[in-house]
Design an enzyme around this catalytic site. Structure first.
Site, mmCIF file in Angstrom:
data_model
loop_
_atom_site.group_PDB
_atom_site.id
_atom_site.type_symbol
_atom_site.label_atom_id
_atom_site.label_comp_id
_atom_site.label_asym_id
_atom_site.label_seq_id
_atom_site.Cartn_x
_atom_site.Cartn_y
_atom_site.Cartn_z
ATOM 1 N N LYS A 40 0.855 -9.868 5.978
ATOM 2 C CA LYS A 40 0.055 -8.414 6.236
ATOM 3 C C LYS A 40 -1.625 -8.730 5.569
ATOM 4 C CE LYS A 40 4.734 -6.100 5.368
ATOM 5 N NZ LYS A 40 5.336 -5.183 4.588
ATOM 6 N N GLU A 57 14.002 -4.304 10.812
ATOM 7 C CA GLU A 57 12.855 -4.345 9.787
ATOM 8 C C GLU A 57 13.509 -2.829 9.273
ATOM 9 O OE1 GLU A 57 10.502 -7.131 7.946
ATOM 10 O OE2 GLU A 57 9.241 -5.178 9.606
ATOM 11 N N HIS A 67 5.298 -4.436 14.311
ATOM 12 C CA HIS A 67 5.717 -3.959 13.415
ATOM 13 C C HIS A 67 5.723 -2.791 12.950
ATOM 14 C CE1 HIS A 67 6.047 -3.805 8.497
ATOM 15 N NE2 HIS A 67 6.583 -5.125 9.019
ATOM 16 N N GLY A 87 9.153 -2.355 1.469
ATOM 17 C CA GLY A 87 8.666 -2.252 0.344
ATOM 18 C C GLY A 87 8.713 -1.621 -0.610
ATOM 19 N N ASN A 125 5.944 -12.613 6.510
ATOM 20 C CA ASN A 125 4.407 -11.826 6.976
ATOM 21 C C ASN A 125 3.531 -11.572 5.396
ATOM 22 O OD1 ASN A 125 2.408 -9.127 7.944
ATOM 23 N ND2 ASN A 125 4.415 -8.125 8.193
ATOM 24 N N GLU A 165 4.743 -1.445 10.722
ATOM 25 C CA GLU A 165 3.742 -0.802 10.177
ATOM 26 C C GLU A 165 2.500 -1.064 11.387
ATOM 27 O OE1 GLU A 165 2.649 -3.585 7.066
ATOM 28 O OE2 GLU A 165 4.352 -2.613 6.289
ATOM 29 N N SER A 200 12.102 -5.692 1.397
ATOM 30 C CA SER A 200 12.622 -5.770 0.914
ATOM 31 C C SER A 200 13.386 -7.136 0.089
ATOM 32 C CB SER A 200 13.639 -4.856 -0.094
ATOM 33 O OG SER A 200 12.274 -3.489 -0.314
#
Ligand code: 13P
Length: 247
Positions: free
Chosen positions: A10, A162, A92, A168, A8, A94, A207
């Protein structure tokens, strides 16, 4: 079941970044696992052109639940398919957090993906506060129930676990914690879609790096990874593809 290494990108990447794709395909022309990259929408068509006739599949990071219409700035699943996408990430964290997306909206998006003939990668995951208060399984179970599309099959659904706090950050759950969640998700999927659940790929994301990939891929019911930062560099993503191919 073939395992899936998904990247991904992003909000990263321009035309120049396609050099990484060329390098990835040179190093891994025929991996034993499936290989997917989800660039920003601006790069889907160009990446799909590069990927044509290769082992690489190209996906998108989001879509609108409707097939067309007056929705300025949005992109439908059919348009993504037209650009060359075979998969669409939906839900996701985010997007759930930054754009207030609910599981009901995620489900509508996943159904739009399936209706367009594509595969939905449905993301779920707990926050750090939820894990610390012992609510991980309750939270992701509820998210899964409410987010997967009606008529889900092993071909049109991929689930990505996730943990929000692992994205991250360089932190990951322990292998025992990953095992607990993935086996819980397999069981929950069995309750939702029966025997099809055995073939649904359950990816771990958060990660994943070349240094921890092999350990994570050895965990039962981990059928691949959804990789953020490490998918931007051919060398790193290639190493993860190699680890999954060997798992
Ligand atoms: P990182 O691999 O950068 O932690 O991101 C994971 C992710 O969010 C993939 O969708």
């Amino acid at each position: 079941m073939k395992k899936l290494a998904a990247g991904n990108w992003k909000m990263n990447g321009t035309q120049a970044s396609l050099a990484e794709v060329t390098a990835l395909l040179e190093a891994h022309p025929d991996p034993a696992c499936e290989m997917l990259l989800c660039p920003p929408a601006t790069l889907i068509a160009a990446m799909a052109a590069l990927a044509r006739g290769t082992a690489l599949m190209v996906g998108a990071q989001d879509c609108h639940p409707k097939p067309m219409g007056a929705h300025t700035g949005d992109i439908s699943a059919a348009m993504l398919r037209d650009a060359g996408a075979t998969h669409v990430i939906v839900g996701h964290s985010e997007r759930r957090i930054d754009h207030g997306e609910t599981s009901a909206l995620v489900k509508a998006k996943a159904e739009a993906v399936v209706d367009a003939g594509l595969t939905a990668i449905v993301c779920i995951g707990e926050t750090e506060a939820e894990r610390d208060s012992g609510k991980t399984l309750a939270v992701i179970g509820t998210q899964l129930d409410a987010s997967i599309p009606g008529g889900a099959t092993a071909a049109n659904l991929v689930v990505a676990y996730e943990p929000v706090w692992a994205i991250g950050t360089g932190r990951t759950p322990t292998l025992t914690e990953i095992a607990e969640v993935h086996s819980f998700l397999r069981g929950r999927l069995r309750g939702l879609i029966g025997a099809e659940a055995e073939g649904v790929r359950i990816l771990y994301g958060g990660s994943v790096k070349p240094t921890n990939a092999s350990d994570i891929f050895a965990v039962p019911h981990v059928d691949g990874a959804l990789v953020g930062g490490a998918s931007l560099k051919a060398a790193d993503f290639g190493a993860i593809v190699a680890a999954l191919s060997a798992a």
